[in-house]
Design an enzyme around this catalytic site. Sequence first.
Site, PDB file in Angstrom:
ATOM      1  N   GLY A  89      51.266   8.546  31.574  1.00  0.00           N
ATOM      2  CA  GLY A  89      51.012   8.897  33.084  1.00  0.00           C
ATOM      3  C   GLY A  89      49.535   9.763  33.322  1.00  0.00           C
ATOM      4  N   GLN A  90      49.094  10.192  32.002  1.00  0.00           N
ATOM      5  CA  GLN A  90      47.694  10.807  32.172  1.00  0.00           C
ATOM      6  C   GLN A  90      46.570   9.992  32.552  1.00  0.00           C
ATOM      7  OE1 GLN A  90      48.782   9.587  29.451  1.00  0.00           O
ATOM      8  NE2 GLN A  90      47.702  10.046  27.714  1.00  0.00           N
ATOM      9  N   VAL A 125      41.699  17.421  29.645  1.00  0.00           N
ATOM     10  CA  VAL A 125      42.110  18.149  30.864  1.00  0.00           C
ATOM     11  C   VAL A 125      43.586  18.099  31.247  1.00  0.00           C
ATOM     12  CG1 VAL A 125      41.787  16.014  32.338  1.00  0.00           C
ATOM     13  CG2 VAL A 125      41.506  17.888  33.380  1.00  0.00           C
ATOM     14  N   GLY A 126      44.438  17.552  30.443  1.00  0.00           N
ATOM     15  CA  GLY A 126      45.703  17.560  30.873  1.00  0.00           C
ATOM     16  C   GLY A 126      46.702  18.807  30.835  1.00  0.00           C
ATOM     17  N   GLU A 127      45.906  19.990  30.110  1.00  0.00           N
ATOM     18  CA  GLU A 127      46.763  21.189  30.375  1.00  0.00           C
ATOM     19  C   GLU A 127      46.007  21.942  31.070  1.00  0.00           C
ATOM     20  OE1 GLU A 127      48.208  21.029  25.559  1.00  0.00           O
ATOM     21  OE2 GLU A 127      45.868  21.244  26.252  1.00  0.00           O
TER      22      GLU A 127
END
Lengths: 154, 754
Positions: free
Chosen positions: B491-492, B714-716
């Site tokens: 989904g990222q 950038v996900g977190e």
Amino acid sequence: MRKAIRFRLNGEAVEAQVAPHENVVEMLRDSFGLHGARESCGQGLCGCCTVLVNGRAVSGCLQLASLLEGAELATIEGGEGFDAVQQAFVESQAFQCGFCTPGFVLMTRKLLEENPDPADDEIRHYLSGNLCRCAAYPEIIEAVKLAAKKRRAA
Amino acid sequence: MKRSASPAETSQIGRSVERLESWLKVGGKAEYVHNLRLPGMLYAKIFRASVAHGRIREIDTSAAQAVAGVYRVFSGKDIAKLIPEPFFGPAFHDQPILAMDKVRYVGEPVAVVLASDPHVAEEAAHQIVARYEELPAVYDEVEAMSSKAIVHDTLKPAGTFPDLKHLKGKKDTNVALDFRLRRGDAERAMSAAARTFEHRFRTQQVMHTPLEPLVTVAESTEDTLTIHTASQSPSFVRIEIARLLGWPENRVRVRVPYLGGGFGAKLYIKLEALAAALSLLTRRPVKVALTMEEQFFHITKHASTFRIKTGVDEEGRILARQCEVWWNGGAYADIGPRVTQKSGFTAPGPYDIDNVFIDSYALYTNLPPAGALRGFGIPQLVWAYESHTDMIARALGQDPVAFRRRNLLREGRPQATGTPLRDAATGKVLDRLEELMEWKKPFDRGNGVVRRGRGIAIGFKACISNTTSLAEVRINADGGVTVYCSTADMGQGSDTAMAQIAGEVLALPAEDVRVVHSDTEVTPFDMATLGSRSLFHMGNAVRLAAQDALQKMGKLREELGLPADAAVKDVFKKKFGMQAGSVVGTGSFIPSYTPPDANGLTENATPFWMIGGSGVELEVDTETGRVRVTRLVNVADVGTPINPKIVETQLSGAAIMQLGFTLFEKMLFDEQGQLRNPSLAEYKIPGMLDLPGEIVNETVSAEQRSGPFGAKGVGETGTFGVSPAVANALEDAVGVRLTSLPLTAEAVFGGLAK
């Protein structure tokens, strides 16, 4: 144990052999190979299994398939091409993993049928029964408003 | 219904390309393992432990076996006939495929029923009866340090991580890693400080709750195994399954389509070993699919306790910081020891402090296992150090932003490990956060029943190191391009980002690039999709592979005597006399790394730093304690965004998820270690009505020079600052300081009543 039921699936007359305990999600998967309505929480709380029965949004994981006799069942797979809601969801990138997306699209269609120009608050309330763990909520609100605009223009 | 591609001359970097699979997702046609059914497939239903800690005396499966339609019932002993050492895990080989001699938490898999009809399997699983000799249990991470209840008789490190080797064979301990860092002389600096502050903070155990619950399907022949799994780490699954079976890796194939969410839940190895063993034992395809309830018993986020002490001088400059962190890893280590170290070394926060002391402990307890959840431990740490930092600023009568600015760790200055900060826009993030919060303007706190407050927080993360990504880029005879990589798109938007990177090198629109999903038979090794590492590591590998392919095309043109601008089609036609063949470019990326010394120090701890800050404005109803976040501002250094829209939604989604962990999500256990709320009815995750009134997401102008086209992960990042920013705003509004998450209305009301 299985019984035959006849109903309309996305506008087409169909027949399925269903067990008494079989729910709509299982029937769509096992008898028709449709996976757009999907079970997640299993309690009717997340909206991933949303389908429309006689125009009403229901949780497919809680609805017994055998009760569909004579009903009109609509799923995300119905219709030709993509409607304004789906186009708006893509343009607004109103999803990430996509698992909850069919439920949101179907609920948005219902919302816009009832209320062609919903305010933010009305959108939030109407879609509060659908969960998105990726939390694409701000983009979904944007998509609903964009879809409303597209539908009004059409 | 693909839209027409943009002209190739346009740069693919900085383009908000719509996710390549967008139309599949809005049409309900994206492929998930959740959907998969194979001919002759059996469904597995797990029977689970009902005690938190106990020796198994008896497992009676006779009634279950007698249920009509049941194919077979298996327990740990049956698995051991196939796999004599049936224990898996990335850091420790501690987790049995099904419980062997002991059970270590309520909900642990003990036996499994197989049937063609999942309802039959479920009904039969209810008929299994197990008897246990109960043992004393331990649930609290600090108590686990000295408890007489020992979760594992002997520690069994996997051998992959050098800093765990000294734990091999250790007995009578629950400590699965004791990481320490010493820089300067914290004790001496503390005694010389004008003032010292000490606080203790807690975070609660929560769950990832991907809406596609964990699911694996395995099918086998005499000597091959194919595993279709919702996994973030197909390469690791292959290695681990091959190790368990004593097979060469090339006989194990792991396939991963789209994931219905991951967030760290689907990392390393979860259901794969069970599904593989069951398929080999039955020679049938087997599906192990958890319900939402069952997910709570497989992977969670560490609860933690953090004792933090800071010494400051007269001006408010931080002289020393001591950090002690206890991580509640539950019954199996999973990746907890890496969380303990890799996040542990950032425990003092993004501040310039000469004297640092860190002790970080991974603890076994009798709770469901904990692993990585969107931040790999960082949100737990930022929660504590940014609450603490705010409390110090207030106690000193200093503005919280100004206090942070005075102490902020800047470019080139050494972080706790001694590694200098590089390409990390800490100052810009803090400045922009202050601007977007209009911090210098007067703020109306209200004076009636509803009070208002605002707070900020800033955190950072060192990307886990050192890890490898490999990629291949194929230029086909018709000029089309295919990328082969094992990054999982959960989904990222990784497929889209990789297509943009390959497209940028090859001067093609991203929409024309095809990204092949993880299939270990086809896609090369990748460490895993975790810790915001993929855009940087795999992005670099894809960039290198595309460059290699481009170079090979150039050579081919030269060999054939064709001009440098000859169309790809014409090159292959000339070479093979027809439209045939392809050119394959390969890329392999592993950043440099220096492991920490005995004091936890290293000059090169990480390939890149992620910086994230959040600002919160909120309202508190003083009659009920209810908190309503009216504005949430997230500012991040993500380097150069490859796809600005996806970056924005990653920041926003991460922050909203963290808001759930901040305000209400909590796994509730009773005194027997029984989870009381394993369902979405009782464990609430954020919905539309929990959204802040306004959300602002921004990236600062920055460049990660070592990243692909200046980008980094950038996900977190959006998760970092949210929890402490809310707590800080809460104190600002009503003077109540809460030190345990979640910040429920009840907790706020309790604070107001004091």
